[in-house]
Design a protein around this motif. Structure first.
Motif, mmCIF file in Angstrom:
data_model
loop_
_atom_site.group_PDB
_atom_site.id
_atom_site.type_symbol
_atom_site.label_atom_id
_atom_site.label_comp_id
_atom_site.label_asym_id
_atom_site.label_seq_id
_atom_site.Cartn_x
_atom_site.Cartn_y
_atom_site.Cartn_z
ATOM 1 N N LEU A 235 0.869 -1.170 0.095
ATOM 2 C CA LEU A 235 0.140 0.023 0.112
ATOM 3 C C LEU A 235 0.898 1.234 -0.051
ATOM 4 O O LEU A 235 1.740 1.205 0.703
ATOM 5 N N GLY A 236 0.654 2.302 -1.056
ATOM 6 C CA GLY A 236 1.234 3.474 -0.818
ATOM 7 C C GLY A 236 0.471 4.584 -0.175
ATOM 8 O O GLY A 236 -0.578 4.373 -0.119
ATOM 9 N N LEU A 237 1.112 5.590 0.245
ATOM 10 C CA LEU A 237 0.519 6.665 1.000
ATOM 11 C C LEU A 237 1.250 8.172 0.824
ATOM 12 O O LEU A 237 2.410 8.015 0.915
ATOM 13 N N PHE A 238 0.466 8.874 0.099
ATOM 14 C CA PHE A 238 0.915 10.306 0.072
ATOM 15 C C PHE A 238 0.413 11.122 1.278
ATOM 16 O O PHE A 238 -0.748 10.991 1.512
ATOM 17 N N ALA A 239 1.127 11.192 2.411
ATOM 18 C CA ALA A 239 0.620 11.706 3.885
ATOM 19 C C ALA A 239 0.565 12.935 3.994
ATOM 20 O O ALA A 239 0.022 13.719 5.040
ATOM 21 N N THR A 243 0.165 21.897 -2.440
ATOM 22 C CA THR A 243 -0.260 23.109 -2.112
ATOM 23 C C THR A 243 -1.529 23.648 -2.796
ATOM 24 O O THR A 243 -1.847 24.667 -2.525
ATOM 25 N N VAL A 244 -2.235 22.662 -3.431
ATOM 26 C CA VAL A 244 -3.474 23.157 -4.100
ATOM 27 C C VAL A 244 -4.600 22.737 -3.434
ATOM 28 O O VAL A 244 -5.552 23.476 -3.097
ATOM 29 N N THR A 245 -4.826 21.559 -3.113
ATOM 30 C CA THR A 245 -5.880 21.066 -2.116
ATOM 31 C C THR A 245 -5.927 20.011 -1.418
ATOM 32 O O THR A 245 -4.472 19.519 -1.152
ATOM 33 N N LEU A 298 -5.781 16.597 12.226
ATOM 34 C CA LEU A 298 -4.321 16.531 11.409
ATOM 35 C C LEU A 298 -3.375 17.658 11.461
ATOM 36 O O LEU A 298 -4.061 18.969 11.514
ATOM 37 N N THR A 299 -2.227 17.407 11.659
ATOM 38 C CA THR A 299 -1.097 18.492 11.887
ATOM 39 C C THR A 299 -1.245 19.433 10.541
ATOM 40 O O THR A 299 -1.214 18.878 9.396
ATOM 41 N N ALA A 300 -1.340 20.704 10.724
ATOM 42 C CA ALA A 300 -1.046 21.756 9.918
ATOM 43 C C ALA A 300 0.290 22.303 9.541
ATOM 44 O O ALA A 300 1.101 22.204 10.508
ATOM 45 N N PHE A 301 0.521 22.646 8.423
ATOM 46 C CA PHE A 301 1.907 23.294 7.976
ATOM 47 C C PHE A 301 1.964 24.474 7.688
ATOM 48 O O PHE A 301 0.900 25.152 7.554
ATOM 49 N N LYS A 302 3.183 25.115 7.775
ATOM 50 C CA LYS A 302 3.090 26.370 7.347
ATOM 51 C C LYS A 302 2.704 26.562 5.985
ATOM 52 O O LYS A 302 2.910 25.954 4.932
ATOM 53 N N GLY A 303 2.050 27.650 5.538
ATOM 54 C CA GLY A 303 1.582 27.978 4.213
ATOM 55 C C GLY A 303 0.237 27.618 4.054
ATOM 56 O O GLY A 303 -0.101 26.459 4.526
ATOM 57 N N ASP A 307 -6.498 26.522 -2.104
ATOM 58 C CA ASP A 307 -8.159 26.406 -1.582
ATOM 59 C C ASP A 307 -8.159 27.357 -0.426
ATOM 60 O O ASP A 307 -9.403 27.187 0.222
ATOM 61 N N GLY A 308 -7.108 27.904 0.171
ATOM 62 C CA GLY A 308 -7.454 28.784 1.332
ATOM 63 C C GLY A 308 -7.265 28.060 2.771
ATOM 64 O O GLY A 308 -7.421 28.591 3.798
ATOM 65 N N CYS A 309 -6.967 26.809 2.750
ATOM 66 C CA CYS A 309 -7.006 25.999 3.905
ATOM 67 C C CYS A 309 -5.428 25.860 4.372
ATOM 68 O O CYS A 309 -4.640 25.718 3.269
ATOM 69 N N TYR A 310 -5.094 25.124 5.345
ATOM 70 C CA TYR A 310 -3.733 24.886 5.657
ATOM 71 C C TYR A 310 -3.403 23.602 5.120
ATOM 72 O O TYR A 310 -4.247 22.583 5.358
ATOM 73 N N ARG A 311 -2.249 23.085 4.699
ATOM 74 C CA ARG A 311 -1.963 21.899 4.197
ATOM 75 C C ARG A 311 -1.759 21.000 5.525
ATOM 76 O O ARG A 311 -1.459 21.569 6.503
ATOM 77 N N ARG A 312 -2.131 19.808 5.413
ATOM 78 C CA ARG A 312 -2.400 18.775 6.396
ATOM 79 C C ARG A 312 -1.370 17.673 6.266
ATOM 80 O O ARG A 312 -0.973 17.315 5.274
#
Ligand code: SAM
Length: 335
Positions: A235-239, A243-245, A298-303, A307-312
């Motif tokens: 199983l793969g995971l992009f965790a 920067t888009v959605t 979910l942990t939020a990231f800088k930037g 779509d105006g939400c934090y990256r998680r």
């Protein structure tokens, strides 16, 4: 000011204005702010009183302290070692400094605390000494489980894009909370007595009570047969979101091609699961959890994403409980 010097005192001054938000306005009424002498124990350049003024709120007076005052009228004091007494209300943005970051950079960190970040120690001092506390702190605080007995509201402060035609305003379109860091931040509001639950907000939008949001999480899993960072995983995971959605997703390992799994990596991984996984079901579960919990866990990231939400980021513990087939069967039985 040099960046390490800023870090040493956790010195990022507040610029955005979270005090105009509805939950803070209500807290100000409940704490009878108008009649109070308010303590700012980590006053910096006295930005917070200016922001409060700008929202038309008033208090009787302010008392300011800082280890390194950045403006006139601030008493020079190490308030972590000698916290001011006799105040009902405290409004602040305390120093933030992760212990591991201090160690890495050779910066001083108080030995008198076991907390992993200075803001937790500073917040504890505020709560011990004051009845009403409003503190601008990292957004991650809400996942720490700390000091929740007196927490009444927690607001995730997401910079808002303001519509403007004027060029000067356009430069400031996204009103960030700090001048020089886009660290995800929140405003925590504490009351004098125990609160039965915590209202969670995203700016002025009430997302729900913390206990209700938690109910949408799968049961924790301790299933160690699910192995992360397994080079031969099925199983793969992009965790991490792009920067888009909201793009975190499970995928077939083949999609990761020759990607070499790294043990320290927390963004892309292969996972060994000792049964046939249905990737579509896992992704549906993930999407449902994200929608129902508004990403609060979910942990939020800088930037911000486009779509105006934090990256998680999806951490391994939550990923494990999504994958765990026993959890899946239990959820299906409950539905
Ligand atoms: C994050 S800044 C915030 C300043 C201000 N509250 C604001 O919102 O703009 C934290 C402040 O805490 C001060 N500080 C750090 N350690 C301190 C200590 N032990 N005692 C008093 N102030 C301290 C720093 O000098 C800095 O001005």
């Amino acid at each position: 000011m040099n960046i390490d010097k800023k870090r040493a005192n956790g010195r990022y001054y507040t610029c955005g204005n979270p005090f105009q938000l509805e939950p803070f306005q209500r807290w100000a009424k409940e704490s009878d702010l108008e009649q109070q002498i308010v303590l700012e124990p980590f006053a910096g350049a006295k930005n917070i009183p200016q922001l409060i003024d700008a929202t038309q709120l008033e208090c009787q007076d302010w008392k300011f302290y800082d280890i390194e005052p950045g403006a006139k009228g601030i008493v020079q004091r190490d308030t972590l070692a000698d916290f001011p007494k006799g105040f009902n209300v405290c409004i602040t943005n305390p120093p933030w400094l992760a212990r591991n970051s201090a160690t890495r950079r050779g910066l001083p960190y108080p030995e008198s605390t076991n907390y992993d970040d200075l803001y937790k120690y500073a917040l504890e001092q505020c709560l011990i000494n004051c009845l009403w506390v409003a503190a601008i702190i990292p957004e991650a605080f809400i996942r720490s489980g700390l000091f929740q007995k007196r927490l009444c509201d927690f607001i995730s402060l997401v910079p808002q894009k303001q519509q403007s035609t004027n060029l000067e305003n356009k430069k400031r379109e996204t009103s960030s909370m700090f001048e020089d860091t886009e660290h995800p931040v929140g405003l925590a509001l504490f009351a004098p007595s125990y609160t039965s639950d915590v209202r969670i907000w995203r700016n002025n939008k009430l997302l729900g009570k913390l206990s209700e949001l938690r109910q949408h999480l799968p049961l924790p899993s301790s299933n160690r047969s699910i192995v992360f960072n397994d080079p031969k995983g099925n199983l793969g995971l992009f965790a991490i979101d792009n920067t888009v959605t909201a793009s975190i997703r499970f995928c077939p390992p083949a999609e990761l091609g020759e990607y070499q799994v790294k043990t320290q990596c927390r963004s892309i991984t292969k996972i060994g699961v000792p049964w046939n996984v249905d990737i579509d079901i896992l992704n549906t579960r993930l999407t449902t959890i994200r929608e129902n919990t508004y990403d609060v866990f979910l942990t939020a990231f800088k930037g911000l994403r486009r779509d105006g939400c934090y990256r998680r980021r999806l951490d391994w513990a939550l990923a494990r409980s999504i994958i765990d087939v026993e959890n899946l069967q239990l959820t299906m039985r409950l539905e």
